[in-house]
Design a protein around this motif. Structure first.
Motif, PDB file in Angstrom:
ATOM      1  N   ASN A  86      -1.509  -7.390  -3.156  1.00 39.36           N
ATOM      2  CA  ASN A  86      -1.022  -6.570  -4.266  1.00 39.36           C
ATOM      3  C   ASN A  86       0.501  -6.458  -4.289  1.00 39.36           C
ATOM      4  O   ASN A  86       1.092  -6.291  -5.347  1.00 39.36           O
ATOM      5  N   ALA A  87       1.149  -6.511  -3.112  1.00 39.79           N
ATOM      6  CA  ALA A  87       2.603  -6.282  -3.065  1.00 39.79           C
ATOM      7  C   ALA A  87       3.299  -7.190  -4.069  1.00 39.79           C
ATOM      8  O   ALA A  87       2.927  -8.351  -4.238  1.00 39.79           O
ATOM      9  N   GLY A  88       4.282  -6.649  -4.731  1.00 43.33           N
ATOM     10  CA  GLY A  88       5.002  -7.476  -5.690  1.00 43.33           C
ATOM     11  C   GLY A  88       6.261  -6.788  -6.136  1.00 43.33           C
ATOM     12  O   GLY A  88       6.389  -5.567  -6.065  1.00 43.33           O
ATOM     13  N   GLY A 104      -2.379 -10.097 -10.220  1.00 37.88           N
ATOM     14  CA  GLY A 104      -1.424 -10.765 -11.102  1.00 37.88           C
ATOM     15  C   GLY A 104      -0.959  -9.790 -12.161  1.00 37.88           C
ATOM     16  O   GLY A 104      -0.686  -8.622 -11.857  1.00 37.88           O
ATOM     17  N   SER A 105      -0.919 -10.252 -13.412  1.00 34.45           N
ATOM     18  CA  SER A 105      -0.458  -9.376 -14.491  1.00 34.45           C
ATOM     19  C   SER A 105      -1.063  -9.850 -15.816  1.00 34.45           C
ATOM     20  O   SER A 105      -1.013 -11.049 -16.123  1.00 34.45           O
ATOM     21  N   ALA A 106      -1.640  -8.895 -16.581  1.00 34.69           N
ATOM     22  CA  ALA A 106      -2.259  -9.266 -17.869  1.00 34.69           C
ATOM     23  C   ALA A 106      -1.226  -9.867 -18.812  1.00 34.69           C
ATOM     24  O   ALA A 106      -1.491 -10.818 -19.533  1.00 34.69           O
ATOM     25  N   SER A 127      10.970 -15.898 -13.766  1.00 33.58           N
ATOM     26  CA  SER A 127      10.587 -16.107 -12.363  1.00 33.58           C
ATOM     27  C   SER A 127       9.325 -15.301 -12.035  1.00 33.58           C
ATOM     28  O   SER A 127       8.470 -15.752 -11.271  1.00 33.58           O
ATOM     29  N   PHE A 128       9.186 -14.120 -12.639  1.00 34.39           N
ATOM     30  CA  PHE A 128       7.979 -13.304 -12.454  1.00 34.39           C
ATOM     31  C   PHE A 128       6.767 -14.067 -13.002  1.00 34.39           C
ATOM     32  O   PHE A 128       5.720 -14.144 -12.359  1.00 34.39           O
ATOM     33  N   VAL A 129       6.929 -14.664 -14.201  1.00 32.56           N
ATOM     34  CA  VAL A 129       5.847 -15.460 -14.793  1.00 32.56           C
ATOM     35  C   VAL A 129       5.504 -16.631 -13.874  1.00 32.56           C
ATOM     36  O   VAL A 129       4.325 -16.932 -13.643  1.00 32.56           O
ATOM     37  N   ALA A 177       0.817  -1.224   0.000  1.00 34.38           N
ATOM     38  CA  ALA A 177       0.000   0.000   0.000  1.00 34.38           C
ATOM     39  C   ALA A 177       0.845   1.265   0.000  1.00 34.38           C
ATOM     40  O   ALA A 177       0.301   2.368  -0.029  1.00 34.38           O
ATOM     41  N   SER A 178       2.175   1.128   0.026  1.00 31.83           N
ATOM     42  CA  SER A 178       3.013   2.327   0.143  1.00 31.83           C
ATOM     43  C   SER A 178       3.217   3.040  -1.191  1.00 31.83           C
ATOM     44  O   SER A 178       3.692   4.171  -1.217  1.00 31.83           O
ATOM     45  N   SER A 179       2.880   2.380  -2.310  1.00 29.60           N
ATOM     46  CA  SER A 179       3.084   3.064  -3.596  1.00 29.60           C
ATOM     47  C   SER A 179       2.246   2.427  -4.696  1.00 29.60           C
ATOM     48  O   SER A 179       1.575   1.425  -4.470  1.00 29.60           O
ATOM     49  N   GLY A 180       2.304   3.039  -5.865  1.00 28.08           N
ATOM     50  CA  GLY A 180       1.716   2.471  -7.088  1.00 28.08           C
ATOM     51  C   GLY A 180       0.270   2.023  -6.966  1.00 28.08           C
ATOM     52  O   GLY A 180      -0.605   2.743  -6.468  1.00 28.08           O
ATOM     53  N   ILE A 181       0.018   0.801  -7.420  1.00 27.90           N
ATOM     54  CA  ILE A 181      -1.354   0.281  -7.479  1.00 27.90           C
ATOM     55  C   ILE A 181      -1.924   0.117  -6.070  1.00 27.90           C
ATOM     56  O   ILE A 181      -3.109   0.396  -5.830  1.00 27.90           O
ATOM     57  N   GLY A 182      -1.095  -0.304  -5.112  1.00 27.51           N
ATOM     58  CA  GLY A 182      -1.573  -0.498  -3.738  1.00 27.51           C
ATOM     59  C   GLY A 182      -2.053   0.803  -3.124  1.00 27.51           C
ATOM     60  O   GLY A 182      -3.089   0.855  -2.443  1.00 27.51           O
ATOM     61  N   ARG A 183      -1.324   1.863  -3.364  1.00 24.88           N
ATOM     62  CA  ARG A 183      -1.709   3.181  -2.841  1.00 24.88           C
ATOM     63  C   ARG A 183      -3.046   3.605  -3.462  1.00 24.88           C
ATOM     64  O   ARG A 183      -3.946   4.095  -2.775  1.00 24.88           O
ATOM     65  N   ALA A 228       3.177  -2.685   4.102  1.00 27.78           N
ATOM     66  CA  ALA A 228       4.360  -2.627   3.228  1.00 27.78           C
ATOM     67  C   ALA A 228       5.550  -2.451   4.157  1.00 27.78           C
ATOM     68  O   ALA A 228       5.372  -2.451   5.387  1.00 27.78           O
ATOM     69  N   ARG A 229       6.759  -2.285   3.600  1.00 27.23           N
ATOM     70  CA  ARG A 229       7.916  -2.139   4.487  1.00 27.23           C
ATOM     71  C   ARG A 229       8.181  -0.686   4.875  1.00 27.23           C
ATOM     72  O   ARG A 229       8.576  -0.400   5.995  1.00 27.23           O
ATOM     73  N   THR A 230       7.976   0.259   3.940  1.00 26.31           N
ATOM     74  CA  THR A 230       8.469   1.616   4.153  1.00 26.31           C
ATOM     75  C   THR A 230       7.496   2.456   4.983  1.00 26.31           C
ATOM     76  O   THR A 230       6.457   2.914   4.480  1.00 26.31           O
TER      77      THR A 230
HETATM   78  N1  LIG Z   1       3.354  -1.620 -12.843  1.00 20.29           N
HETATM   79  C1  LIG Z   1       3.008  -2.512 -13.737  1.00 20.29           C
HETATM   80  O1  LIG Z   1       3.223  -2.350 -14.962  1.00 20.29           O
HETATM   81  C2  LIG Z   1       2.287  -3.766 -13.303  1.00 20.29           C
HETATM   82  C3  LIG Z   1       1.655  -4.544 -14.288  1.00 20.29           C
HETATM   83  C4  LIG Z   1       0.994  -5.690 -13.914  1.00 20.29           C
HETATM   84  C5  LIG Z   1       0.956  -6.085 -12.593  1.00 20.29           C
HETATM   85  N2  LIG Z   1       1.586  -5.327 -11.646  1.00 20.29           N
HETATM   86  C6  LIG Z   1       1.542  -5.806 -10.254  1.00 20.29           C
HETATM   87  O2  LIG Z   1       0.952  -4.816  -9.426  1.00 20.29           O
HETATM   88  C7  LIG Z   1       1.417  -4.986  -8.096  1.00 20.29           C
HETATM   89  C8  LIG Z   1       1.857  -3.631  -7.531  1.00 20.29           C
HETATM   90  O3  LIG Z   1       2.986  -3.191  -8.261  1.00 20.29           O
HETATM   91  P1  LIG Z   1       3.255  -1.669  -8.616  1.00 20.29           P
HETATM   92  O4  LIG Z   1       3.354  -1.581 -10.077  1.00 20.29           O
HETATM   93  O5  LIG Z   1       2.291  -0.792  -7.901  1.00 20.29           O
HETATM   94  O6  LIG Z   1       4.732  -1.507  -8.080  1.00 20.29           O
HETATM   95  P2  LIG Z   1       5.357  -0.616  -6.902  1.00 20.29           P
HETATM   96  O7  LIG Z   1       4.901   0.784  -6.985  1.00 20.29           O
HETATM   97  O8  LIG Z   1       6.816  -0.933  -6.957  1.00 20.29           O
HETATM   98  O9  LIG Z   1       4.709  -1.255  -5.582  1.00 20.29           O
HETATM   99  C9  LIG Z   1       5.145  -2.458  -5.040  1.00 20.29           C
HETATM  100  C10 LIG Z   1       4.668  -2.533  -3.612  1.00 20.29           C
HETATM  101  O10 LIG Z   1       5.084  -3.780  -3.044  1.00 20.29           O
HETATM  102  C11 LIG Z   1       5.668  -3.523  -1.782  1.00 20.29           C
HETATM  103  N3  LIG Z   1       6.684  -4.523  -1.453  1.00 20.29           N
HETATM  104  C12 LIG Z   1       7.756  -4.907  -2.174  1.00 20.29           C
HETATM  105  N4  LIG Z   1       8.490  -5.796  -1.486  1.00 20.29           N
HETATM  106  C13 LIG Z   1       7.863  -5.988  -0.292  1.00 20.29           C
HETATM  107  C14 LIG Z   1       8.136  -6.765   0.852  1.00 20.29           C
HETATM  108  N5  LIG Z   1       9.225  -7.549   0.945  1.00 20.29           N
HETATM  109  N6  LIG Z   1       7.291  -6.700   1.903  1.00 20.29           N
HETATM  110  C15 LIG Z   1       6.198  -5.881   1.858  1.00 20.29           C
HETATM  111  N7  LIG Z   1       5.877  -5.131   0.798  1.00 20.29           N
HETATM  112  C16 LIG Z   1       6.702  -5.189  -0.273  1.00 20.29           C
HETATM  113  C17 LIG Z   1       6.296  -2.145  -1.911  1.00 20.29           C
HETATM  114  O11 LIG Z   1       6.397  -1.517  -0.647  1.00 20.29           O
HETATM  115  P3  LIG Z   1       7.745  -1.308   0.193  1.00 20.29           P
HETATM  116  O12 LIG Z   1       8.859  -1.134  -0.776  1.00 20.29           O
HETATM  117  O13 LIG Z   1       7.429  -0.106   1.032  1.00 20.29           O
HETATM  118  O14 LIG Z   1       7.854  -2.557   1.009  1.00 20.29           O
HETATM  119  C18 LIG Z   1       5.260  -1.417  -2.758  1.00 20.29           C
HETATM  120  O15 LIG Z   1       4.246  -0.884  -1.941  1.00 20.29           O
HETATM  121  C19 LIG Z   1       2.545  -6.012  -8.153  1.00 20.29           C
HETATM  122  O16 LIG Z   1       2.061  -7.263  -7.728  1.00 20.29           O
HETATM  123  C20 LIG Z   1       2.898  -6.043  -9.627  1.00 20.29           C
HETATM  124  O17 LIG Z   1       3.440  -7.275 -10.034  1.00 20.29           O
HETATM  125  C21 LIG Z   1       2.239  -4.177 -11.965  1.00 20.29           C
END
Ligand SMILES: NC(=O)c1ccc[n+]([C@@H]2O[C@H](COP(=O)([O-])OP(=O)(O)OC[C@H]3O[C@@H](n4cnc5c(N)ncnc54)[C@H](OP(=O)(O)O)[C@@H]3O)[C@@H](O)[C@H]2O)c1
Length: 307
Positions: free
Chosen positions: A119-121, A170-172, A184-186, A43-49, A66-68
């Motif tokens: 959502n975290a990933g 997941g991911s489209a 590994s992501f797949v 929830a600290s960034s991106g889609i989670g936020r 999340a961690r941060t």
């Molecule tokens: N962006 C894309 O193009 C895309 C496309 C398809 C699917 N997705 C999926 O959408 C999801 C969110 O990704 P995002 O794009 O929003 O990326 P992001 O902004 O990098 O967000 C990733 C989140 O995961 C958290 N995280 C990472 N490692 C962690 C850990 N060890 N423990 C707890 N939290 C952890 C991060 O928080 P902290 O660093 O604060 O821990 C951050 O809040 C992921 O599952 C990703 O695979 C993304």
């Protein structure tokens, strides 16, 4: 009018009506979640936020994981005006004890978790033999093991209440399509998709639901501006995290099982992969140009790319 003609016209009318309802239907989900407790990981960034915002605006109480800490607190300040309660639980999802603590604390505070959003990933790209094995391990832990374990931890209370939803992100482009350079992501995202499908069948009739959300390329920290530019030039659409969050809420409202986002490229790839995998092999043979490899190898979580 002949019976067969009547059938055709009825079919066309029903199809047209369905299309009109989908076309003019709500783009923003009117879902009301008064007091529901939603735990969002990452929830600290991106889609989670963005998910945290979308749920808060519908009246949900939030558990942000999340961690941060600083970023989580910033999100807390942003969503607080919209909701009655926000609990921040700094958690490293590679640590099983921290996961147990997070769920216990959330249930002790609010009495229940109604929706768990896994959502975290993180992402690691490039040829597998060049990838840092520790980063690959972290990826499997955060993207696959953590959702499975968190689901295990929340299920007993959801089953007792006969109410709850697990939302897995997941991911489209990768959950249903085995794309090279992201092995590994797949593995993690395809595993999460199959996990969600099996869980849904296992939970049939219990009141617990499972929704798989497959975003396309999304404008978050995972992508650099250069990678976004390159992908757009290749015909891919870059989504905004709010679109993913709003579409997820609409999916929850409609009781959908799977949401495939992204543009035509991703949607077509999922279909071709399912029905004509040979064509996809040919596609990837042509697609893997040095330019593509150089650009896509840059996709990755900041921690991992700088490691
Ligand atoms: N962006 C894309 O193009 C895309 C496309 C398809 C699917 N997705 C999926 O959408 C999801 C969110 O990704 P995002 O794009 O929003 O990326 P992001 O902004 O990098 O967000 C990733 C989140 O995961 C958290 N995280 C990472 N490692 C962690 C850990 N060890 N423990 C707890 N939290 C952890 C991060 O928080 P902290 O660093 O604060 O821990 C951050 O809040 C992921 O599952 C990703 O695979 C993304």
């Amino acid at each position: 009018m002949k019976r067969s003609d009547r059938l055709i016209w009825t079919g066309l009318a029903a199809g047209g009506l369905y299309w009109l309802l989908r076309y003019f239907g709500p783009r923003h989900s009117p879902l009301v979640l008064d007091g529901e407790v939603v735990m969002v990981t990452g929830a600290s960034s991106g889609i989670g936020r963005a998910m945290a915002f979308a749920f808060a605006r519908r009246g949900a109480r939030l558990v942000l994981v999340a961690r941060t800490v600083e970023q989580l607190e910033a999100v807390r300040r942003e969503v607080e005006p919209y909701t009655t309660a926000v609990l921040v639980i700094p958690t490293d999802l590679t640590d099983p004890q921290q996961m147990e603590h997070a769920v216990e604390l959330a249930i002790a505070t609010f009495g229940r978790i109604d929706i768990l959003v896994n959502n975290a990933g993180l992402s690691v790209a490039g040829y597998l033999q060049d990838q840092d094995p520790d980063a690959v391990r972290r990826l499997i832990d955060v993207d696959l093991w953590a959702p499975v374990r968190l689901t295990q931890l929340v299920l007993p209370s959801m089953l007792e209440a006969r109410h709850g939803t697990i939302v897995n992100v997941g991911s489209a482009g990768f959950s249903r399509v085995p794309a090279p350079l992201f092995t590994s992501f797949v593995a993690a995202k395809a595993g999460l998709a199959s996990f969600t499908d099996a869980l849904r069948r296992e939970m049939d009739g219990t009141g617990v639901h499972a929704l798989l959300v497959l975003p396309g390329w999304t404008h978050t920290d995972l992508l650099t501006p250069e990678v976004e530019d390159y992908l757009e030039r290749q015909g891919y659409r870059i989504e905004h995290p709010d679109e993913v969050a709003e579409r997820t809420l609409l999916g929850l409202l409609r009781g959908e099982q799977e949401i495939v986002m992204g543009g035509a490229m991703e949607k077509l790839a999922v279909l071709v992969e399912r029905y004509a995998p040979g064509l996809m092999r040919l596609y990837w043979r042509l697609r893997l140009t040095p330019e593509w490899i150089a650009a896509l190898s840059q996709v990755g979580s900041r921690d991992e790319t700088s490691a």
